[in-house]
Design an enzyme around this catalytic site. Structure first.
Site, PDB file in Angstrom:
ATOM      1  N   HIS A  60       0.822  -1.214   0.000  1.00 44.49           N
ATOM      2  CA  HIS A  60       0.000   0.000   0.000  1.00 44.49           C
ATOM      3  C   HIS A  60       0.858   1.267   0.000  1.00 44.49           C
ATOM      4  O   HIS A  60       0.364   2.354  -0.282  1.00 44.49           O
ATOM      5  CB  HIS A  60      -0.982  -0.001   1.176  1.00 44.49           C
ATOM      6  N   ASP A  62       0.466  -7.608   1.268  1.00 42.44           N
ATOM      7  CA  ASP A  62       0.837  -6.210   1.513  1.00 42.44           C
ATOM      8  C   ASP A  62       2.347  -6.006   1.565  1.00 42.44           C
ATOM      9  O   ASP A  62       2.873  -5.311   2.437  1.00 42.44           O
ATOM     10  CB  ASP A  62       0.193  -5.705   2.803  1.00 42.44           C
ATOM     11  N   SER A 112       4.810   2.173   8.066  1.00 40.45           N
ATOM     12  CA  SER A 112       4.513   1.155   7.063  1.00 40.45           C
ATOM     13  C   SER A 112       5.763   0.716   6.324  1.00 40.45           C
ATOM     14  O   SER A 112       6.503   1.549   5.788  1.00 40.45           O
ATOM     15  CB  SER A 112       3.509   1.696   6.044  1.00 40.45           C
TER      16      SER A 112
END
Length: 590
Positions: A171, A202, A280
């Site tokens: 993402h 992911d 992230s």
């Protein structure tokens, strides 16, 4: 209620917003930030960036109970993007265990040292391999599929692995236009190339062609799957500053959990270290300085603090080995069945099970799955690859732990075979089943490709996807979208690999379509009496139609009838009026 967020960097949102969206973060210009935050209705709730004390680190799930779901008829997605149960999850009891090598290493320091200080000291050499990821995104406009949205920027984290490669979250680089990487302590941003994007897990893999980027940096080494209460240190570039940040905690839970971005269920670690926007893609290190996971999402709830989620090494290695084996990411396979627990004794007797037999009953089978011609509804799955399945669908994992048997499936690769033992009519049968990826009727992602569309007489036809529903109805699309579309999204199965769910998304008003202006997101069932399979077949049928009229059968017995020649003639004027370059997307022309 609590929801899970993917961790990226974004601007501060209004304090009145109480929920976050399972989508992208942004740190673009003010105009871009405003547009994006308004479009996604996303907000960030800052957590504590400091290193927790030993007392705070010792908290387990008993202090972080799963939030109760509010009832509104249909279950809402839980904090990790999965349809949650009607009862809150039970808290996992704390457990003291040796490290993954199976023995406790007794190396007492000269004087008492806090556990976090010891872990942080060992992680220090690996910090130079942690990089900051800068990405410019240009998302498709799913509501106006012939356009794209305004570009925006984001920042996240990543880390260097062997083979001159960098790992980050999928993402973090979704719909990327440009990706750049910056090393710790450097003032130079290096242009990166995206090698592979694993949507389900992911994870994304990048590389840099400039040899200068790789100088003086040692790649991160991976460690084994940690045990409960093992110390972890998350390193990255979260919100609150531009330099590297370190937060520490312990592993509080290991289970199959929902990956919000991938809309799948894979093995995951729950930790109590703070994971904030921008973390992230950053690595999580164990006490030996080895990477045991990738930070990717966290829980936001008023009654929970510092609950973060990490992609563990088995999932990471599956992604890397899949890429090395196939030269591309092929995905995580599924068994392709929906199953029912067999905990009720009367149910087991009715299915012909003996007292020593355990398993789960097959409810439905995906028509597109390779095993659809082997397995049958009401078969009882007894074992998968020799591992016995319990009545609740779990299998032994580690000492004192059980895990959903889908974990065994996720360890396989696309195209692998598995031995499945089933009970059918009181007889035990064995099948060698070839595993494949999931074919959804309403795809969770478009794999970076622009949305398909077809226009005739102002009627805009498009295929329904999850990004389309989110674009039309916002982050609460599972409550606000039409019931029939939600039913198809949650329960319908594709009958063939090329089947699509088509709708008239809107009507571009013109004289020829007077009276049809209010048709919005209405499903298309047939054209001139023939069932519609996908958007390309619909476009071919309309373009090659020699009948006097074009008739579209819609849901709820609604029909649209247009004069064929007039409709085709009016299409060009409508495209010119709305400045649309083509009546169909590029993928329909091939």
């Amino acid at each position: 209620m609590g929801e899970t967020r993917k961790r990226g960097r974004k601007p501060k949102a209004p304090a009145s917003t109480t929920e976050t969206m399972d989508f992208q973060y942004t740190s673009a210009s003010n105009a871009t930030q405003t547009d994006y935050v308004a479009a996604q209705n996303d907000v960030f709730s800052a957590a504590n960036d400091s290193v927790p004390t030993a007392a705070a680190a010792a908290k387990n799930d008993a202090n972080n109970p799963a939030p109760a779901r509010r009832g509104r008829g249909r279950p809402r997605k839980s904090e990790v993007g999965h349809m949650e149960d009607t009862e809150p999850h039970a808290a996992a009891s704390p457990e003291r265990r040796p490290y993954q090598n199976g023995a406790v290493v007794l190396e007492p320091p000269p004087q008492p040292v806090a556990k976090w200080e010891s872990v942080a000291a060992r992680v220090m050499p690996a910090m130079d391999a942690v990089v900051k990821v800068f990405c410019v995104h240009t998302e498709p406009n799913y509501s106006l599929p012939w356009q794209r949205k305004r570009q925006y920027s984001s920042s996240s984290s990543g880390f260097i692995i062997g083979g001159k490669r960098v790992l980050t979250n999928a993402h973090s680089v979704e719909h990327y236009t440009q990706v750049k990487l910056k090393k710790r302590g450097s003032d130079t941003k290096y242009l990166a190339t995206v090698l592979a994007i694993g949507t389900e897990c992911d994870i994304a893999m990048l590389t840099v062609s400039d040899d200068e980027f790789w100088e003086g940096v040692s790649p991160v080494e991976f460690g084994d799957l940690p045990a409960l209460q093992d110390a972890v240190t998350v390193v990255g570039y979260p919100i609150g500053g531009d330099t590297i940040s370190v937060t520490s905690g312990v592993v509080s839970r290991i289970e199959i959990l929902s990956y919000v971005h991938g809309s799948t269920e894979l093995l995951g670690l729950q930790i109590d270290a703070a994971i904030n926007s921008g973390n992230s893609g950053g690595p999580a290190f164990n006490d030996k300085g080895n990477c045991v996971g990738i930070a990717f999402q966290s829980l936001k709830h008023e009654d929970a603090e510092n609950i973060g989620y990490v992609i563990p090494t088995p999932v990471i290695m599956h992604f890397i080995q899949d890429y090395e084996k196939n030269g591309a990411y092929t995905g995580f396979p599924i068994l392709g069945v929906e199953w029912q627990k067999m905990e009720n004794p009367d149910l087991r007797l009715a299915m012909g099970m003996k007292s020593d037999q355990k398993g789960v009953r097959i409810r439905r089978i995906e028509p597109t799955a390779p095993e659809s011609h082997l397995l049958k509804p009401s078969d009882v799955i007894l074992s998968f690859d020799g591992v016995k399945v319990a009545n609740d669908g779990t299998v032994p994992f580690r000492h004192g732990e059980r895990i959903g048997f889908s974990y065994l499936v996720s360890q396989k690769y696309t195209g692998d075979t598995a031995l499945v033992k089933v009970l059918r009519d009181s007889k035990i049968l064995e099948f060698d089943i070839k595993l494949a990826t999931h074919k959804r009727l309403i795809p969770a992602h478009t794999s970076g490709t622009p949305p398909s569309y077809y226009i005739i007489a102002g009627f805009v036809f498009t295929a329904v996807t999850v990004p389309y529903l989110r674009s039309e109805y916002g982050k609460d699309y599972e409550f606000d979208a039409p019931v029939k579309l939600l039913d198809k999204h949650l329960h319908a199965m594709a009958e063939s690999t090329d089947e699509q769910l088509l709708v008239i998304s809107q009507v571009l008003v013109a004289d020829i379509n007077i009276g049809y202006e209010d048709i919005v997101n209405t499903q298309v069932l047939a054209f001139n009496g023939k069932p519609v399979k996908n958007l390309k077949s619909l476009a071919n049928m309309v373009d090659n139609c020699n009948d006097e009229y074009l008739r579209f059968d819609l849901e709820y017995q609604q029909i649209v009838v247009l004069h064929a020649k007039a409709a085709k003639a009016a299409t060009l004027d409508i495209l010119t009026t709305h400045r649309i370059s083509s009546a169909m997307s590029g993928d329909l022309k091939t």
